[in-house]
Enzyme design. Sequence first.
Site, mmCIF file in Angstrom:
data_model
loop_
_atom_site.group_PDB
_atom_site.id
_atom_site.type_symbol
_atom_site.label_atom_id
_atom_site.label_comp_id
_atom_site.label_asym_id
_atom_site.label_seq_id
_atom_site.Cartn_x
_atom_site.Cartn_y
_atom_site.Cartn_z
ATOM 1 N N SER A 6 5.736 7.477 -6.184
ATOM 2 C CA SER A 6 6.852 6.348 -5.693
ATOM 3 C C SER A 6 8.087 7.233 -5.987
ATOM 4 O O SER A 6 8.600 7.568 -7.037
ATOM 5 C CB SER A 6 6.830 5.214 -6.779
ATOM 6 O OG SER A 6 7.956 4.691 -6.618
ATOM 7 N N ASP A 32 9.314 2.700 -1.679
ATOM 8 C CA ASP A 32 9.912 1.279 -2.374
ATOM 9 C C ASP A 32 11.051 0.813 -1.640
ATOM 10 O O ASP A 32 12.138 1.227 -2.033
ATOM 11 C CB ASP A 32 9.838 1.304 -3.713
ATOM 12 C CG ASP A 32 8.481 1.268 -4.305
ATOM 13 O OD1 ASP A 32 7.514 0.740 -4.215
ATOM 14 O OD2 ASP A 32 8.401 2.359 -5.294
ATOM 15 N N HIS A 63 6.170 0.141 1.018
ATOM 16 C CA HIS A 63 6.079 -1.034 -0.031
ATOM 17 C C HIS A 63 7.292 -1.882 0.229
ATOM 18 O O HIS A 63 8.164 -1.565 -0.268
ATOM 19 C CB HIS A 63 5.549 -0.644 -1.467
ATOM 20 C CG HIS A 63 5.509 -1.729 -2.418
ATOM 21 N ND1 HIS A 63 5.412 -1.552 -3.686
ATOM 22 C CD2 HIS A 63 5.195 -3.225 -2.139
ATOM 23 C CE1 HIS A 63 5.190 -2.716 -4.278
ATOM 24 N NE2 HIS A 63 5.029 -3.861 -3.358
ATOM 25 N N ASP A 185 -0.313 -0.221 -8.411
ATOM 26 C CA ASP A 185 1.123 0.259 -8.358
ATOM 27 C C ASP A 185 1.852 -0.399 -9.724
ATOM 28 O O ASP A 185 1.822 -1.498 -9.859
ATOM 29 C CB ASP A 185 1.899 -0.354 -7.058
ATOM 30 C CG ASP A 185 3.463 0.443 -7.044
ATOM 31 O OD1 ASP A 185 3.624 1.075 -7.939
ATOM 32 O OD2 ASP A 185 3.996 -0.156 -6.002
ATOM 33 N N GLY A 205 5.397 6.695 -10.364
ATOM 34 C CA GLY A 205 6.467 7.219 -10.175
ATOM 35 C C GLY A 205 7.154 7.877 -11.336
ATOM 36 O O GLY A 205 7.348 9.133 -11.092
HETATM 37 C C1 DX5 Z 1 8.039 -1.332 -8.684
HETATM 38 C C2 DX5 Z 1 7.575 -0.303 -7.582
HETATM 39 C C3 DX5 Z 1 6.428 0.896 -7.779
HETATM 40 C C4 DX5 Z 1 7.331 1.814 -9.100
HETATM 41 C C5 DX5 Z 1 6.297 2.740 -9.653
HETATM 42 O O1 DX5 Z 1 8.569 -2.322 -7.931
HETATM 43 O O2 DX5 Z 1 6.759 -0.816 -6.244
HETATM 44 O O3 DX5 Z 1 6.240 1.572 -6.940
HETATM 45 O O4 DX5 Z 1 8.384 2.192 -8.293
HETATM 46 O O5 DX5 Z 1 6.970 3.353 -10.769
HETATM 47 P P1 DX5 Z 1 6.280 3.554 -12.047
HETATM 48 O O6 DX5 Z 1 5.003 4.225 -11.864
HETATM 49 O O7 DX5 Z 1 7.288 4.398 -13.010
HETATM 50 O O8 DX5 Z 1 5.896 2.199 -12.668
HETATM 51 ZN ZN ZN Z 2 5.584 0.298 -5.029
#
Ligand code: DX5
Ligand code: ZN
Length: 228
Positions: A6, A32, A63, A185, A205
Amino acid sequence: MKISPSILAANFANLEKDIKSVEEDVDYLHIDIMDGHFVPNISFGLDITKDISKITSKPLDVHLMIEEPLKYLDGFLELNPEYITVHYEIIDNEILEKIIEKIENKNKENMEEGVNKKIKLGLSISPDTPYEVVIPYLEKIDLILVMSVYPGFYGQEFIEDTTYKIERLREIIDENEYTIQLEVDGGINDKTIKLVQKCDIVVAGSYIFKSDNYKERIEKLKLMCTDN
Ligand code: DX5
Ligand code: ZN
């Protein structure tokens, strides 16, 4: 298991560099899109996504965390993402049918123009949404995205209560021999990845981008995948 980093957690002042640093080790780029309505945060929109698509050959895993996906869909479809995922919480049958129609039309156009790209549709469920809601849509979608954090921010803690949904959806997909991809996710790291082994695609992410060594982190994730 496939890895979809992400880029929300990347350094936006060095986005190209960050993308180039992960590209060869991952399968998709997770994009995102947040509008400050469906989620309490704003990320980036179509223009930046378009620029990203120009500098990468990786398929985009988009997403959409936005209240009005239909309003912005055409622009994203123009970029021929691999997946375009909308949230169950903000759609109804009518909206979903329209989204499907737009994707089908774009795929038809691509075929006619000899563009070898088939955009696929994902449906996402937030942590408080029961998995059963996706059942009526299984014939129509290509991916289910199970959110293991509340949509809106990177860097949140993995919600363990969401894992039963993955287990159950895996069973349903396999029992019915659907080709649907199961994606998770939120809050994925070298420990929580153990809990989501039944997924086909894992988004990560901050575990990758908030580290000093992206490559090492991706390798660690891959090592923890039992199917490797
Ligand atoms: C949250 C996003 C995720 C997020 C993931 O709303 O949809 O994709 O960026 O990041 P991490 O892996 O740090 O939770
Ligand atoms: Zn996401």
